[in-house]
Design a protein around this motif. Structure first.
Motif, short mmCIF file in Angstrom:
data_model
loop_
_atom_site.label_atom_id
_atom_site.label_comp_id
_atom_site.label_asym_id
_atom_site.label_seq_id
_atom_site.Cartn_x
_atom_site.Cartn_y
_atom_site.Cartn_z
N PHE A 175 0.83 -1.22 0.00
CA PHE A 175 0.00 0.00 0.00
C PHE A 175 0.86 1.26 0.00
CE2 PHE A 175 -2.43 -2.91 2.99
CZ PHE A 175 -3.12 -3.53 1.97
N GLU A 176 1.98 1.22 -0.68
CA GLU A 176 2.88 2.36 -0.60
C GLU A 176 2.30 3.59 -1.30
OE1 GLU A 176 7.58 2.67 -1.16
OE2 GLU A 176 6.75 0.69 -1.48
N GLU A 177 2.53 4.75 -0.69
CA GLU A 177 2.17 6.02 -1.33
C GLU A 177 3.34 6.95 -1.12
OE1 GLU A 177 -1.57 7.86 -0.09
OE2 GLU A 177 -2.27 5.83 0.27
N ASP A 178 3.69 7.67 -2.14
CA ASP A 178 4.87 8.53 -2.02
C ASP A 178 4.61 9.85 -2.72
OD1 ASP A 178 7.31 9.59 -1.67
OD2 ASP A 178 8.44 7.94 -2.56
N HIS A 179 4.52 10.92 -1.94
CA HIS A 179 4.36 12.24 -2.55
C HIS A 179 5.47 13.14 -2.04
CE1 HIS A 179 0.35 11.02 -3.74
NE2 HIS A 179 0.16 10.60 -2.51
N LEU A 180 6.00 13.95 -2.93
CA LEU A 180 7.01 14.91 -2.52
C LEU A 180 6.33 15.99 -1.69
CD1 LEU A 180 9.96 15.12 -2.96
CD2 LEU A 180 9.57 16.49 -4.97
N TRP A 181 6.93 16.31 -0.55
CA TRP A 181 6.29 17.29 0.33
C TRP A 181 7.09 18.60 0.33
CZ3 TRP A 181 4.73 15.99 6.12
CH2 TRP A 181 3.83 16.96 6.57
N PHE A 182 8.35 18.53 0.72
CA PHE A 182 9.20 19.71 0.67
C PHE A 182 10.35 19.41 -0.29
CE2 PHE A 182 7.05 20.07 4.71
CZ PHE A 182 6.69 21.39 4.74
N TYR A 226 -1.88 6.40 14.18
CA TYR A 226 -1.99 5.79 12.84
C TYR A 226 -0.91 6.33 11.92
CZ TYR A 226 -6.60 3.83 13.86
OH TYR A 226 -7.62 3.11 14.38
N GLY A 227 -0.81 7.68 11.91
CA GLY A 227 0.16 8.31 11.03
C GLY A 227 1.57 7.83 11.33
N PHE A 228 1.85 7.70 12.61
CA PHE A 228 3.20 7.29 13.02
C PHE A 228 3.52 5.89 12.50
CE2 PHE A 228 6.10 5.30 16.02
CZ PHE A 228 7.09 6.25 16.15
N PHE A 229 2.57 4.97 12.69
CA PHE A 229 2.86 3.58 12.34
C PHE A 229 2.98 3.36 10.84
CE2 PHE A 229 0.77 2.61 16.56
CZ PHE A 229 1.97 2.35 17.18
N ILE A 230 2.31 4.18 10.04
CA ILE A 230 2.38 3.92 8.60
C ILE A 230 3.47 4.74 7.91
CG2 ILE A 230 -0.04 3.26 8.41
CD1 ILE A 230 -0.66 5.97 7.34
N SER A 231 4.18 5.58 8.66
CA SER A 231 5.17 6.44 8.01
C SER A 231 6.38 5.66 7.54
CB SER A 231 5.65 7.52 8.98
OG SER A 231 4.62 8.39 9.29
N LEU A 232 6.82 5.97 6.35
CA LEU A 232 8.07 5.39 5.86
C LEU A 232 9.12 6.47 5.65
CD1 LEU A 232 6.93 2.72 3.29
CD2 LEU A 232 7.84 2.39 5.57
N ASP A 233 8.74 7.70 6.00
CA ASP A 233 9.68 8.80 5.90
C ASP A 233 9.90 9.29 7.32
OD1 ASP A 233 10.74 10.95 3.73
OD2 ASP A 233 10.20 11.92 5.60
N LEU A 234 11.16 9.49 7.70
CA LEU A 234 11.42 9.83 9.10
C LEU A 234 10.82 11.17 9.48
CD1 LEU A 234 15.07 8.52 9.39
CD2 LEU A 234 13.07 7.64 10.55
N HIS A 243 9.52 13.64 1.95
CA HIS A 243 8.36 13.03 1.29
C HIS A 243 7.27 12.73 2.31
CE1 HIS A 243 10.32 11.78 -2.61
NE2 HIS A 243 11.29 12.33 -1.92
N TYR A 244 6.05 12.73 1.79
CA TYR A 244 4.98 12.10 2.54
C TYR A 244 4.94 10.68 2.00
CZ TYR A 244 0.20 10.69 3.66
OH TYR A 244 -0.88 9.99 4.09
N HIS A 245 5.63 9.78 2.69
CA HIS A 245 5.81 8.43 2.18
C HIS A 245 5.25 7.45 3.21
CE1 HIS A 245 8.82 5.22 0.52
NE2 HIS A 245 7.56 4.94 0.25
N ILE A 246 4.22 6.72 2.82
CA ILE A 246 3.63 5.78 3.76
C ILE A 246 3.53 4.40 3.15
CG2 ILE A 246 2.34 7.47 5.10
CD1 ILE A 246 -0.08 6.81 3.44
N GLY A 247 3.41 3.41 4.01
CA GLY A 247 3.32 2.02 3.59
C GLY A 247 3.37 1.16 4.83
N VAL A 248 2.97 -0.10 4.72
CA VAL A 248 3.00 -0.95 5.91
C VAL A 248 3.72 -2.26 5.63
CG1 VAL A 248 1.00 -0.15 7.17
CG2 VAL A 248 0.69 -1.72 5.29
N ASP A 249 4.42 -2.74 6.63
CA ASP A 249 4.88 -4.12 6.62
C ASP A 249 4.10 -4.86 7.71
OD1 ASP A 249 5.94 -3.12 8.88
OD2 ASP A 249 8.03 -3.56 8.43
N GLY A 250 4.48 -6.10 8.00
CA GLY A 250 3.71 -6.88 8.96
C GLY A 250 3.66 -6.24 10.33
#
Lengths: 469, 485
Positions: free
Chosen positions: B62-69, B124-132, B75-82
């Motif tokens: 479910f990855e999503e990646d948008h450039l933010w700054f 929720y936002g924290f757990f799905i973040s893939l960008d620090l 990036h606003y980069h989200i996705g989930v692993d197990g």
């Protein structure tokens, strides 16, 4: 040539025209305060709108006067701040006898700031600076009946005269050492001998006075407390912002060759400034003094960003000032309203504020969160980028000190939030009706606080303009 | 958009709450928001199972990646692993239960539910973040609601506790920031400086930089999960908070820290290896010290709060051991502790609403008056002391097994000590339970034995959490597969 003159100096000319309109109205027409405020706000809005259209870069008068997109943006930020302050001081001005004079003085200082920002030469910089400080002293005295107001004006004029003296001394030494005062030529001639370093230190001290960096901050709290709220917010946002813009451009262009030596000075100054601002803010009882010290601490954070000396740092400073305009003015807007209606300005007066004024409480709280740097407000992004810029040169000690100091600042901002929401008060501030002007001003500020941060393109835009560094 | 909905839904709920009037509207809206979210999360879980390559728990879906700054490559980069999926599930469960338990909050109810929803949004936002950067953003979003929830709706010395919690967590964030800045400037990725978790993990940060910045990031996140000696906000914060806030705080918020520590350890493996001795030392101290401190407590909320310090020690112990099994155990412990402690706080809240005391000495024989609540209380307690069949057992056993794989003497000693703490846990849990639910009736005041048992909302809340605990305790294989493939 003539068209150059009109286009490049458009913003200054608009302000001048407005000043003359107000002056003529003062002499010739007998407008009521209500009408006067309407007109003045309309003119300021017009000024802001005109600032965005038909700009192009260029130089005038042998590089005395520069215009480029960044400078235009900086002026527009100041115009925006002016408009907001004008809107939210309407409750206070309505009861005042000298509305046109207030606007004339205000716009004179703004004009001075515009010249200062556009300056390409130390002389015109100095003239602009003086034009922006002398009317300000008269404004600090604008609560004519109050002794404290006169006292504030007196303190301001003495300290700013001292700062001007330092600056002039520094400028003359620069001229003696290099034989020129033009920024573009100075950049090549500054090499870092003892005389030049001494001249730099004097200039730095002059700047430090204006943006109240510790140990040159002593005038700040007294002047903030004594002056009318409108003037205090002007001092803390617009006046400081304008000097910061020039400070960054002077440091990054003229004194770039001796970056190594000013870097250490800024290190020490920023640590001192953050620490002093924070520690003193904790002990304040008057809300204006409180914001005075908190603004000192904010300047410290900006200095941390400036030490990064990069495009990132320059952009972050401008970005932070924009955010600071919104956040600080939102806080001052509420305070101005409370002060104008009830005359209460102590921190304790705000206990139980939420019970009587929920909307104003949320506005003040969001503003405080933005000042403290809590997401999702813009203040978070501003501080994050400033500190990131500071870390860019690998100076993690400074960044760690600054980051840990955020805990201290968090403490005093949260204490006010606690007073608003959690404390009980026998005599809370009564329920206030928010006048239309203030409503508009607060709405602009809150929108700004939310949008400026989350919408990434604001930062992108500022960054793209800062490419000259 | 699949994953962004996890943030958008609470955001819409929160905004809609601002336009509600009266307790009835507010709580119905908040609950329906949370229930929809829970159903959505369950559906997402199913989709995740179907789409995931078999056995690959590290696959990011479910990855999503948008450039933010743009200039900063943020990036606003989200996705989930197990692991993230398990944490999201936990958040959704606790959120529904928390809102159900606060069914009758009268005071400033709109603001109360608004802040609760905001808190869950941060998680929720924290757990799905893939960008620090996004991660840090959401970490801090969750701080202020905690402060206000405790300070306004809390009990006891609430202002003090709220301030202490906010300042310590802010200190944690400050350290995390320094760590992140260090990672940002030192990770040698192809795309220049970046906050992107996946790219940084691939690029491998130089060992020098790892050793310098790992402590900042790890201690920073550690403060959120009660790392000794920065655990002092936990007892005060949890015990002053209103019931729902305690549940959110212990059930979700402390897990932000554990999850962050885990990510940091995986991102900087060499530094984690180098510092693992210290981590384990601190974790063992937290486990033992937390257990002993719990034994001294007389207030039920303090008992659970200190035991949280002890239990979260297991999370850090698992992370510090760095074996695959131990890390899996740490994640299991996070989920298990989240459910169990939320249940415990819910039960304490229900007791307190009726008896108006939380002092163990003043309570007694409640099983006769409130059989349902007393049973919930017992289940939570037994789960806490690690009874087989409940989730606590699964998690702790996994941590111990993973820990034993390390053959170094220090690690063995730490493991033995940690195991011994289970006995201590049994002491304080059984003692408190015996006094409160058995023996002569006490603490019921003038109402005597006519105190009402749990209402439908409380039964439902407890039911949801107990289901979670039982499912995880009896059929642990599915969650183990979810986490580690």
């Amino acid at each position: 040539m003539m068209s150059d003159f009109f286009i490049l100096m458009k913003q200054e000319l608009v302000i001048t025209v407005i000043i003359f309109i107000l002056l003529l109205l003062k002499i010739g027409a007998d407008l009521s305060n209500e009408k006067m405020l309407q007109l003045a706000n309309a003119l300021l809005l017009l000024n802001l709108v005109l600032g965005f259209i038909g700009n192009r870069p260029g130089v005038l008068f042998n590089e005395m006067f520069l215009a480029n997109p960044l400078v235009v943006l900086e002026k527009n930020i100041l115009s925006l701040g002016t408009l907001i302050i004008s809107l939210q001081s309407s409750a206070w001005l309505k009861k005042h006898d000298h509305v046109p004079e207030f606007y004339i003085l205000l716009l004179c200082t703004l004009l001075g700031m515009f010249f200062m920002i556009s300056s390409g030469n130390l002389l015109i910089f100095y003239v602009g600076l003086e034009l922006s400080s002398i009317p300000l002293a008269a404004m600090a005295n604008f609560d004519l009946g109050r002794k404290r107001s006169s006292e504030a004006a007196m303190k301001f004029i003495i300290s700013s005269a001292f700062a001007s003296g330092l600056l002039l001394f520094g400028i003359s030494l620069v001229y003696g050492a290099t034989g020129t005062l033009t920024f573009s030529e100075l950049g090549a001639l500054i090499a870092g001998g003892p005389l030049q370093t001494f001249a730099f230190v004097l200039l730095l001290a002059g700047f430090a006075f204006k943006i109240s960096v510790v140990p040159f901050h002593l005038w700040t709290a007294d002047v903030y407390e004594g002056a009318p709220v409108a003037v205090t917010s002007w001092l803390s946002v617009v006046s400081k912002g304008s000097v910061l813009f020039v400070f960054v451009s002077v440091l990054y262009t003229v004194f770039k060759p001796i970056a190594g030596s000013w870097y250490n000075m800024l290190f020490v100054l920023s640590v001192l400034t953050i620490l002093t601002g924070n520690l003193f803010a904790i002990r304040q009882h008057n809300i204006k003094r409180f914001l005075a010290f908190s603004s000192i601490a904010q300047i410290g954070f900006i200095l941390v960003g400036i030490t990064g000396s990069s495009q990132l740092a320059a952009a972050s400073v401008v970005y932070f000032v924009l955010i600071y305009v919104f956040s600080n003015l939102a806080a001052f807007g509420v305070i101005a309203l409370v002060s104008a209606v009830t005359g209460r300005e102590q921190l304790n007066d705000y206990r139980g504020f939420y019970r009587t004024n929920p909307v104003l409480s949320w506005v003040l709280t969001i503003a405080l969160f933005s000042l403290a740097g809590v997401p999702p407000t813009a203040g978070f992004f501003g501080k994050f980028f400033l500190l990131l810029a500071g870390a860019g040169k690998g100076n993690y000690i400074l960044v760690t000190i600054a980051a840990l100091n955020m805990i201290l600042s968090f403490y005093y901002y949260l204490r006010l939030v606690k007073a608003i929401f959690m404390d009980v008060n026998e005599q809370p501030i009564e329920q206030l009706s928010i006048p239309a002007y203030s409503k508009l001003a607060l709405f602009i500020c809150i929108t700004g606080i939310i949008v400026t941060g989350l919408a990434g393109y604001v930062y992108d835009y500022i960054h793209s303009l800062s490419s000259k560094f | 958009m699949l994953l962004s909905a996890l943030i958008i839904l609470p955001l819409l709920t929160a905004i809609a709450l601002l336009f509600c009037n009266g307790l009835r509207q507010v709580r119905v809206l908040a609950l329906s928001g949370a229930v929809v979210q829970l159903i959505y999360v369950l559906w997402l879980l199913v989709v995740y199972w179907q789409q995931r390559p078999a056995g690959d728990a590290a696959a990011i879906l479910f990855e999503e990646d948008h450039l933010w700054f743009t200039p900063l490559n943020i990036h606003y980069h989200i996705g989930v692993d197990g692991i993230a999926m398990a944490m999201i599930l936990l958040t959704a469960l606790v959120a529904v239960a928390g809102i159900l338990v606060s069914w009758s909050v009268e005071k400033l109810n709109r603001e109360f539910f608004f802040l609760l929803v905001l808190l869950s949004l941060g998680a929720y936002g924290f757990f799905i973040s893939l960008d620090l950067f996004t991660l840090f953003f959401f970490l801090e979003v969750a701080v202020i609601p905690k402060f206000l929830l405790i300070g306004i709706w809390g009990s006891g010395s609430k202002e003090y506790s709220a301030m202490k919690l906010a300042l310590l967590l802010m200190g944690g964030s400050a350290l995390v920031f320094v760590g992140l800045a260090g990672i940002y400037f030192n990770a040698p990725t192809a795309a220049g400086h970046t906050f992107d978790l996946l790219q940084i993990a691939r690029a491998a940060i130089p060992a020098e930089a790892q050793k310098l910045f790992f402590p900042f990031a790890f201690i920073g996140f550690g403060i959120f999960t009660a790392l000794f000696p920065f655990h002092t906000w936990v007892p005060d914060g949890h015990s002053s908070a209103p019931t729902a806030a305690s549940m959110f705080l212990a059930g979700i918020s402390m897990k932000l820290g554990g999850y962050g520590c885990l990510r940091m350890a995986l991102l900087m493996p060499e530094a984690a290896q180098a510092y693992s001795g210290i981590i384990i030392l601190l974790a063992t101290i937290a486990i033992i010290y937390g257990a002993f401190a719990t034994m001294m407590q007389t207030d039920l909320k303090y008992i659970n709060a200190y035991s949280s310090v002890s239990h979260c020690g297991f999370v850090l112990l698992g992370i510090g051991m760095l074996t695959k099994t131990a890390i899996m155990g740490a994640v299991l412990q996070m989920v298990s502790h989240g459910l169990m402690t939320a249940l415990f706080f819910a039960a304490i809240g229900m007791l307190y609403d009726r008896t108006h005391t939380r002092q163990v000495a003043q309570l007694g024989g409640l099983l006769k008056v409130m059989p349902f609540i007393a049973t919930v209380f017992v289940i939570a307690g037994l789960c806490s002391l690690g009874l087989p069949g409940l989730s606590g057992f699964v998690a702790e056993v996994t941590v111990f097994m993973g820990a034993w794989q390390n053959e170094d003497a220090l690690y063995r000693i730490a493991t033995v000590l940690a195991c011994a703490s289970i006995v201590l846990t049994a002491v304080y849990i059984l003692r408190a339970m015996g006094k409160v639910i058995m023996g002569p009736l006490a603490g019921t005041g003038s109402l005597g034995d006519s105190l009402p048992d749990a209402g439908w909302n409380e039964k439902l809340a407890a039911g949801i959490l107990i289901t979670g605990i039982l499912v995880m305790g009896i059929t642990p294989f599915w969650i183990i597969q979810l986490i580690s493939g």
